[in-house]
Scaffold this motif. Structure first.
Motif, PDB file in Angstrom:
ATOM      1  N   ASP A   1       0.836  -1.203   0.000  1.00 16.30           N
ATOM      2  CA  ASP A   1       0.000   0.000   0.000  1.00 16.30           C
ATOM      3  C   ASP A   1       0.873   1.257   0.000  1.00 16.30           C
ATOM      4  OD1 ASP A   1      -1.894   1.907   0.185  1.00 16.30           O
ATOM      5  OD2 ASP A   1      -2.654   1.324   2.164  1.00 16.30           O
ATOM      6  N   PRO A   2       1.311   1.687  -1.212  1.00 18.09           N
ATOM      7  CA  PRO A   2       2.222   2.838  -1.288  1.00 18.09           C
ATOM      8  C   PRO A   2       1.618   4.129  -0.736  1.00 18.09           C
ATOM      9  CG  PRO A   2       2.141   1.663  -3.381  1.00 18.09           C
ATOM     10  CD  PRO A   2       1.033   1.104  -2.527  1.00 18.09           C
ATOM     11  N   SER A   3       0.279   4.167  -0.531  1.00 21.67           N
ATOM     12  CA  SER A   3      -0.304   5.398   0.004  1.00 21.67           C
ATOM     13  C   SER A   3       0.210   5.664   1.424  1.00 21.67           C
ATOM     14  CB  SER A   3      -1.832   5.334  -0.011  1.00 21.67           C
ATOM     15  OG  SER A   3      -2.296   4.521   1.040  1.00 21.67           O
TER      16      SER A   3
ATOM     17  N   TRP B   1       3.106   9.271   5.244  1.00 22.73           N
ATOM     18  CA  TRP B   1       4.355   9.530   5.976  1.00 22.73           C
ATOM     19  C   TRP B   1       4.971  10.851   5.503  1.00 22.73           C
ATOM     20  CZ3 TRP B   1       8.973   9.637   3.137  1.00 22.73           C
ATOM     21  CH2 TRP B   1      10.133   9.858   3.891  1.00 22.73           C
ATOM     22  N   ALA B   2       5.016  11.043   4.170  1.00 26.25           N
ATOM     23  CA  ALA B   2       5.634  12.255   3.635  1.00 26.25           C
ATOM     24  C   ALA B   2       4.865  13.501   4.068  1.00 26.25           C
ATOM     25  CB  ALA B   2       5.713  12.176   2.108  1.00 26.25           C
ATOM     26  N   ALA B   3       3.532  13.419   4.017  1.00 28.57           N
ATOM     27  CA  ALA B   3       2.713  14.580   4.376  1.00 28.57           C
ATOM     28  C   ALA B   3       3.022  15.031   5.807  1.00 28.57           C
ATOM     29  CB  ALA B   3       1.232  14.229   4.238  1.00 28.57           C
TER      30      ALA B   3
ATOM     31  N   ASP C   1       3.479  12.862  -6.753  1.00 28.82           N
ATOM     32  CA  ASP C   1       4.293  12.354  -7.862  1.00 28.82           C
ATOM     33  C   ASP C   1       5.790  12.565  -7.603  1.00 28.82           C
ATOM     34  OD1 ASP C   1       4.407  15.062  -8.021  1.00 28.82           O
ATOM     35  OD2 ASP C   1       4.009  15.188 -10.189  1.00 28.82           O
ATOM     36  N   ASP C   2       6.140  12.742  -6.354  1.00 27.87           N
ATOM     37  CA  ASP C   2       7.531  12.953  -5.949  1.00 27.87           C
ATOM     38  C   ASP C   2       8.453  11.858  -6.506  1.00 27.87           C
ATOM     39  OD1 ASP C   2       9.585  14.106  -3.981  1.00 27.87           O
ATOM     40  OD2 ASP C   2       9.513  11.972  -3.436  1.00 27.87           O
ATOM     41  N   GLN C   3       9.634  12.288  -6.954  1.00 32.02           N
ATOM     42  CA  GLN C   3      10.590  11.366  -7.579  1.00 32.02           C
ATOM     43  C   GLN C   3      11.004  10.224  -6.638  1.00 32.02           C
ATOM     44  OE1 GLN C   3      12.077  11.103 -10.501  1.00 32.02           O
ATOM     45  NE2 GLN C   3      13.892   9.891 -10.055  1.00 32.02           N
ATOM     46  N   ALA C   4      11.361  10.575  -5.404  1.00 25.20           N
ATOM     47  CA  ALA C   4      11.846   9.550  -4.470  1.00 25.20           C
ATOM     48  C   ALA C   4      10.747   8.540  -4.160  1.00 25.20           C
ATOM     49  CB  ALA C   4      12.350  10.199  -3.184  1.00 25.20           C
TER      50      ALA C   4
END
Ligand SMILES: Nc1ncnc2c1ncn2[C@@H]1O[C@H](COP(=O)(O)OP(=O)(O)O)[C@@H](O)[C@H]1O
Ligand SMILES: [Mg+2]
Length: 314
Positions: free
Chosen positions: A45-47, A52-54, A63-66
């Motif tokens: 579940d990549p969401s 986490w990033a938020a 759409d962040d590269q990493a």
């Protein structure tokens, strides 16, 4: 075409108590378990990465590269290492931990070894395609495509994977087997970035025998080894918890089951659980109690399983 359901053992829904207990009882795998939980959660579940990033990096966009680099990996996990070190046991039980951690249901699909087929032209390719098709159909149901929410993760376990996807570089390899490896690679590639909550776990005692292209695609490879002194002590102490053994008996048994010379290996986990413990009990049964001498004699008679010579068989 064969009935596709026969390509798998009966499907198991996790968590269940038996497997949760088996997972908890695996010794010496804490760092593997911790990394596996993270890898499995973000691959399924990549969401969870976006969440986490938020929280930690608010400037990061979906759409962040990493994050895309992580998302686009094939959901393939390799378990490699010595026999009797817990690869199969972990592959068939970590879904319990994942289910609890993610708060969802996990389905365990175990591929039967007979999927290798009998070598008829096109058979292995067909079997691999059927197996992936069936498991992918099921995995898709685990995600609500309008909300994007994952409700179920499907884990496909391919045990003794070297039997299925041995290196195409092997000189004796039949062209049908090569075609099977190609089919497998194509299936794995089609899973990368697909967003299906599906994980493929491959276990092997012979990492060098696996096709390099398969190894390259793995999001993570986990290496399993033989238990050290402390880990053997833990297994022995747990097994004989209620047998009232003296502390120095355990000390001696830890040494007796360890490497007997610097270039030797000690007992595997399964040497302890599946050979030493039952043999010792049956040696004492039905008339005697287990003694220090009995345990040390059994350990010395059994000896460790020889190390698997990966190079010789590659
Ligand atoms: N890390 C471990 N901790 C405790 N017991 C283990 C461990 N690894 C293996 N065992 C014991 O050995 C048995 C066989 O292990 P298995 O997972 O089949 O090994 P393999 O690595 O060959 O797949 C298990 O059912 C368990 O009893
Ligand atoms: Mg195994």
């Amino acid at each position: 075409m064969p009935n596709p359901t026969s390509l798998f053992h009966p499907v198991i829904t996790l968590p269940d108590d038996v497997r949760a207990d088996r997972y908890a009882r695996l010794v010496g795998l804490d760092s593997i378990k911790a990394r596996l939980r993270k890898e499995a959660a973000v691959l399924a579940d990549p969401s969870t990465l976006t969440t986490w990033a938020a929280k930690n990096h608010p400037a990061v966009t979906p759409d962040d590269q990493a994050i895309t680099l992580l998302k686009d990996r094939a959901p393939l996990l390799l378990f490699a290492g010595d026999v009797g070190s817990g690869k199969s046991a972990l592959a068939e039980s970590f879904g319990c931990d994942l289910a609890t951690h993610m708060g969802i249901e996990v389905e365990l699909w175990r591929l039967k070894l007979s999927t290798r087929g009998s070598g008829h032209v096109g058979e292995m390719t067909g079997l691999i395609n059927s197996a992936f098709e069936e498991v992918t159909c099921e995995a898709k149901l685990g995600r609500n495509y309008s909300t994007g929410k994952v409700t179920k993760v499907t884990i496909m376990v391919i045990d003794e994977a070297d039997a299925l996807v041995q290196s195409r570089e092997a000189t004796q390899m039949h062209h049908e087997d090569r075609a099977g490896v190609d089919a497998f690679l194509a299936e794995i590639d089609s899973l990368a970035g697909s967003g299906n909550p599906l994980l493929v776990v491959m276990c092997t005692n012979r990492l060098t025998a696996l096709d390099p292209a398969v190894k390259r695609r793995a999001a993570a490879t986990f290496e399993f080894g033989r238990p050290n002194d402390e880990q053997r002590r833990q297994v022995i102490t747990t097994a004989f918890k209620n047998y009232d053994l003296a502390a120095d008996t355990i000390d001696k048994l830890v040494i007796a089951t360890g490497p007997q010379a610097p270039d030797r290996c000690g007992f595997t986990y399964s040497d302890l659980t599946q050979r030493l413990v039952p043999t010792a009990i049956l040696a004492a049964y039905p008339d005697d109690a287990i003694t220090t001498d009995l345990l040390l004699t059994v350990a010395s008679d059994l000896g460790p399983t020889p190390a698997f010579n990966d190079q010789a068989s590659a």
